[in-house]
Design a protein around this motif. Structure first.
Motif, mmCIF file in Angstrom:
data_model
loop_
_atom_site.group_PDB
_atom_site.id
_atom_site.type_symbol
_atom_site.label_atom_id
_atom_site.label_comp_id
_atom_site.label_asym_id
_atom_site.label_seq_id
_atom_site.Cartn_x
_atom_site.Cartn_y
_atom_site.Cartn_z
ATOM 1 N N PRO A 151 5.760 6.021 11.382
ATOM 2 C CA PRO A 151 5.327 7.364 10.975
ATOM 3 C C PRO A 151 3.967 7.317 10.306
ATOM 4 O O PRO A 151 3.557 6.278 9.762
ATOM 5 C CB PRO A 151 6.427 7.802 9.992
ATOM 6 N N ALA A 152 3.272 8.430 10.329
ATOM 7 C CA ALA A 152 1.880 8.484 9.865
ATOM 8 C C ALA A 152 1.654 7.875 8.486
ATOM 9 O O ALA A 152 0.695 7.110 8.305
ATOM 10 C CB ALA A 152 1.385 9.932 9.901
ATOM 11 N N PRO A 153 2.475 8.149 7.458
ATOM 12 C CA PRO A 153 2.180 7.553 6.147
ATOM 13 C C PRO A 153 2.196 6.022 6.165
ATOM 14 O O PRO A 153 1.322 5.376 5.574
ATOM 15 C CB PRO A 153 3.297 8.112 5.258
ATOM 16 N N ILE A 154 3.178 5.420 6.849
ATOM 17 C CA ILE A 154 3.224 3.956 6.928
ATOM 18 C C ILE A 154 2.076 3.437 7.780
ATOM 19 O O ILE A 154 1.429 2.438 7.444
ATOM 20 C CB ILE A 154 4.575 3.486 7.496
ATOM 21 N N ARG A 179 8.733 12.421 14.674
ATOM 22 C CA ARG A 179 7.594 13.297 14.971
ATOM 23 C C ARG A 179 6.325 12.831 14.261
ATOM 24 O O ARG A 179 5.211 13.018 14.765
ATOM 25 C CB ARG A 179 7.939 14.724 14.576
ATOM 26 N N LEU A 180 6.489 12.229 13.090
ATOM 27 C CA LEU A 180 5.309 11.703 12.385
ATOM 28 C C LEU A 180 4.700 10.508 13.104
ATOM 29 O O LEU A 180 3.568 10.132 12.819
ATOM 30 C CB LEU A 180 5.685 11.315 10.956
ATOM 31 N N THR A 209 0.852 -1.186 0.000
ATOM 32 C CA THR A 209 0.000 0.000 0.000
ATOM 33 C C THR A 209 0.887 1.235 0.000
ATOM 34 O O THR A 209 1.999 1.227 0.543
ATOM 35 C CB THR A 209 -0.933 0.042 1.227
ATOM 36 N N LEU A 210 0.385 2.299 -0.591
ATOM 37 C CA LEU A 210 1.092 3.577 -0.652
ATOM 38 C C LEU A 210 0.184 4.684 -0.148
ATOM 39 O O LEU A 210 -0.966 4.789 -0.590
ATOM 40 C CB LEU A 210 1.528 3.896 -2.082
#
Length: 289
Positions: A276-279, A261-262, A23-24
């Motif tokens: 982090p938030a995107p992962i 921080r993410l 997923t991206l």
């Protein structure tokens, strides 16, 4: 980018080789200081796909088959690079972009994600040993990511912090070491210049229940209370952040701190996430599919 290995389907007495689900998710800055969250939705009948807002992509994603590939499939990294190229239509290419990769299952796909290849320099065409060195490296130079970070948590590749020592410099001639129980900061791994350890505390450990901090001073085997032994024991966990690619004039610490921080930007709660938030958002898309 999140990748997870899925066990192959059983065909009679044999089992198919494992597949990799991926997923991206992208966080794109907008005017006014806001960020837009996008997710990549792969086409069902072609290797292409479309970037949509996260909520829409998440809904449609769960109604389709998971995008997959095999470890030795040369098309898998190129399909991901095509998605990164298409992201430029939404995010622009003037400021560049950073790729965060979940490190558990991706190490064998791109050579520079593996520890044994750290420090090697890819060829001008972005390859290493005739394979794409990192995500986005099959693209033209001006379309490649500004930085690539491997983030690993909760696996056998990352040791759990067991002791925190702080140096007391009240006497510069002979600084003293003071042991501490808790740590939630970012530490540079000894012997490296670009690998950091983010120390985490489980949510329950910070709670106020009677046995929330069981394991703070001794292990389960040293406890003399049967009630305490029956409770769940907690300890530090760790997230490893490795900066694998960055501009020559930039410091790895800048990107390591940004990744840490993410981890404090969760979807629906006030605590830190392992990634982090995107992962993390990519894991949530694929979870319980």
């Amino acid at each position: 980018m999140h990748l997870r290995e899925q066990r192959g389907q059983r065909r009679g007495p044999a089992t198919e080789p494992p597949r990799l689900m991926w997923t991206l998710v992208a966080l794109v800055p907008q005017d006014g200081g806001l960020w837009q969250t996008l997710a990549y939705l792969r086409d069902e009948d072609s290797p292409g796909g479309t970037w949509l807002d996260y909520a829409t992509a998440n809904t449609l994603h769960r109604a389709r088959r998971l995008p997959d590939g095999r470890r030795r499939d040369a098309q898998l990294p190129r399909s991901i690079d095509r998605a990164l190229f298409d992201l430029g239509d939404h995010a622009g290419t003037d400021t560049g972009y950073i790729v965060y990769v979940s490190g558990d299952q991706a190490r064998s796909i791109w050579p520079l994600l593996a520890n044994r290849h750290l420090g090697r320099i890819p060829e001008l065409d972005g390859t290493l040993d005739e394979r794409p060195a990192l995500p986005g490296f099959t693209l033209p130079t001006d379309q490649r990511p500004r930085a690539v970070l491997r983030v690993t948590a909760g696996s056998e590749h990352v040791a759990s912090p067991a002791l925190v020592e702080r140096l007391n410099y009240t006497d510069e001639a002979s600084p003293k070491t003071q042991e501490a129980k808790l740590a939630t900061g970012v530490f540079l791994m000894e012997g490296t210049t670009s690998t950091f350890i983010l120390c985490n505390l489980p949510q329950q450990y910070t709670g106020s229940s009677r046995h929330a901090r069981a394991g703070e001073k001794y292990t389960r085997w040293a406890s003399t209370s049967a009630e305490e032994q029956a409770e769940t024991w907690y300890s530090h966990t760790a997230t490893e952040i490795s900066v694998l690619h960055l501009p020559e004039c930039h410091a790895p610490l800048t990107y390591g701190l940004a990744a840490a921080r993410l981890c404090d930007h969760a979807l629906h709660w006030n605590h830190r996430t392992r990634y982090p938030a995107p992962i993390h958002l990519g894991i949530q898309m694929e979870k319980n599919h």
